[in-house]
Design a protein around this motif. Sequence first.
Motif, PDB file in Angstrom:
ATOM      1  N   ILE A  96       0.867  -1.120   0.165  1.00 51.34           N
ATOM      2  CA  ILE A  96       0.134   0.071  -0.037  1.00 51.34           C
ATOM      3  C   ILE A  96       0.885   1.321   0.088  1.00 51.34           C
ATOM      4  O   ILE A  96       0.467   2.171  -0.550  1.00 51.34           O
ATOM      5  N   LYS A  97       2.042   1.247   0.793  1.00 54.59           N
ATOM      6  CA  LYS A  97       2.786   2.153   0.735  1.00 54.59           C
ATOM      7  C   LYS A  97       3.603   2.702  -0.516  1.00 54.59           C
ATOM      8  O   LYS A  97       3.577   3.791  -1.050  1.00 54.59           O
ATOM      9  N   THR A 104       0.617   9.698  -6.757  1.00 53.50           N
ATOM     10  CA  THR A 104       0.414  11.362  -6.528  1.00 53.50           C
ATOM     11  C   THR A 104      -0.122  11.919  -7.738  1.00 53.50           C
ATOM     12  O   THR A 104      -1.182  12.867  -7.520  1.00 53.50           O
ATOM     13  N   PRO A 105       0.028  11.629  -9.013  1.00 53.38           N
ATOM     14  CA  PRO A 105      -0.854  12.175 -10.261  1.00 53.38           C
ATOM     15  C   PRO A 105      -2.163  12.118  -9.975  1.00 53.38           C
ATOM     16  O   PRO A 105      -3.150  13.014 -10.142  1.00 53.38           O
ATOM     17  N   THR A 106      -2.593  10.835  -9.507  1.00 51.03           N
ATOM     18  CA  THR A 106      -4.071  10.559  -9.527  1.00 51.03           C
ATOM     19  C   THR A 106      -4.588  11.372  -8.265  1.00 51.03           C
ATOM     20  O   THR A 106      -5.689  11.792  -8.275  1.00 51.03           O
ATOM     21  N   GLU A 147      -6.669  10.625  -1.731  1.00 51.89           N
ATOM     22  CA  GLU A 147      -5.466  10.042  -0.960  1.00 51.89           C
ATOM     23  C   GLU A 147      -5.979   9.374   0.157  1.00 51.89           C
ATOM     24  O   GLU A 147      -5.277   8.512   1.091  1.00 51.89           O
ATOM     25  N   MET A 148      -7.001  10.089   1.042  1.00 56.06           N
ATOM     26  CA  MET A 148      -7.443   9.791   2.371  1.00 56.06           C
ATOM     27  C   MET A 148      -7.788   8.183   2.306  1.00 56.06           C
ATOM     28  O   MET A 148      -7.610   7.447   3.393  1.00 56.06           O
ATOM     29  N   TYR A 149      -8.240   7.563   1.171  1.00 52.15           N
ATOM     30  CA  TYR A 149      -8.340   6.227   1.086  1.00 52.15           C
ATOM     31  C   TYR A 149      -7.140   5.363   1.378  1.00 52.15           C
ATOM     32  O   TYR A 149      -7.296   4.328   1.792  1.00 52.15           O
ATOM     33  N   PHE A 150      -6.182   5.716   0.770  1.00 55.58           N
ATOM     34  CA  PHE A 150      -4.984   5.102   0.816  1.00 55.58           C
ATOM     35  C   PHE A 150      -4.395   5.419   2.487  1.00 55.58           C
ATOM     36  O   PHE A 150      -3.922   4.194   3.046  1.00 55.58           O
ATOM     37  N   THR A 166     -14.277   1.667  -3.317  1.00 56.87           N
ATOM     38  CA  THR A 166     -14.743   3.133  -2.946  1.00 56.87           C
ATOM     39  C   THR A 166     -13.677   4.129  -3.836  1.00 56.87           C
ATOM     40  O   THR A 166     -14.081   4.991  -4.450  1.00 56.87           O
ATOM     41  N   TYR A 167     -12.337   3.792  -3.617  1.00 58.42           N
ATOM     42  CA  TYR A 167     -11.396   4.452  -4.092  1.00 58.42           C
ATOM     43  C   TYR A 167     -11.274   4.531  -5.480  1.00 58.42           C
ATOM     44  O   TYR A 167     -10.985   5.550  -6.079  1.00 58.42           O
ATOM     45  N   LEU A 168     -11.397   3.255  -5.904  1.00 59.87           N
ATOM     46  CA  LEU A 168     -11.383   3.047  -7.568  1.00 59.87           C
ATOM     47  C   LEU A 168     -12.235   3.910  -8.028  1.00 59.87           C
ATOM     48  O   LEU A 168     -12.201   4.617  -9.497  1.00 59.87           O
TER      49      LEU A 168
END
Length: 257
Positions: A47-48, A55-57, A65-68, A103-105
Amino acid sequence: METFGYELEEEFNAITRFVEEKYGIIIKSREQSVDFTKKALTFMMTIKVWKKHMTPTFQKAPKTEMYFQEMLSNAIHIILLGNIDMKIPALIMLRRTQELILTYLFYSEHPVELFKKEMDDNSRTVSGFNELKDYIKNYPYSMKYNVEDAKVQEIASKVIDDWTMQYRKLSNFVHGTNSKFFQRAEYVDEFKFVKKDVNFLTKQVDTLSSIVNTLLIIFYFQEYIKFDENTEKSLIRSAISNDLGYKKKVVEVLEEI
């Protein structure tokens, strides 16, 4: 995991020291716990890696980014809860992480919908997880790279079917939506592990790690192929179970993993 081996050992030793000092539990004395901890740490490290390259996404879809961040937090909690014999909380974190990847996707592709949701907590931009699953199964992957949609959609469908099976299985253990559950003393033992539970949790982490990393590969294949071969790709490959057949399918369709 050649190059990441040292980092994995460093993380493992840090966890074992913390758990022993805080809870008096010696992870290294329990073989099953060692396997579980290393499996979960490997997932956390992937995940890291993905987060570093997303970052571009994140810039195109603010707040995704909060989902990661939450997936990373969950992975840490899963490791700690699993090692202090807290079964139900660990499984809750696993299921929540399942929800986060779908949800992220979706929101990474629909930043406007995410913005609307963030502006109004009562806003329902999607009807539920069935809609998210169908979205991933039927996504036009040829829009991202030169590939036949049907072939990638076949992989996505297999992964989502396994996601559904795991979600259903974890839901049998997760009583968190029922407030009365926490008020009844006879349920206290359900929060604790027996030996077979460690094996079960390890298997669930393995499945989740395989699902998350495979979905990220097929959604971000052009980014993935630029990852370092001997470090990042090697780590991600090791985090995907051979038993599920995902790696073979990805190689057949996308020609590498």
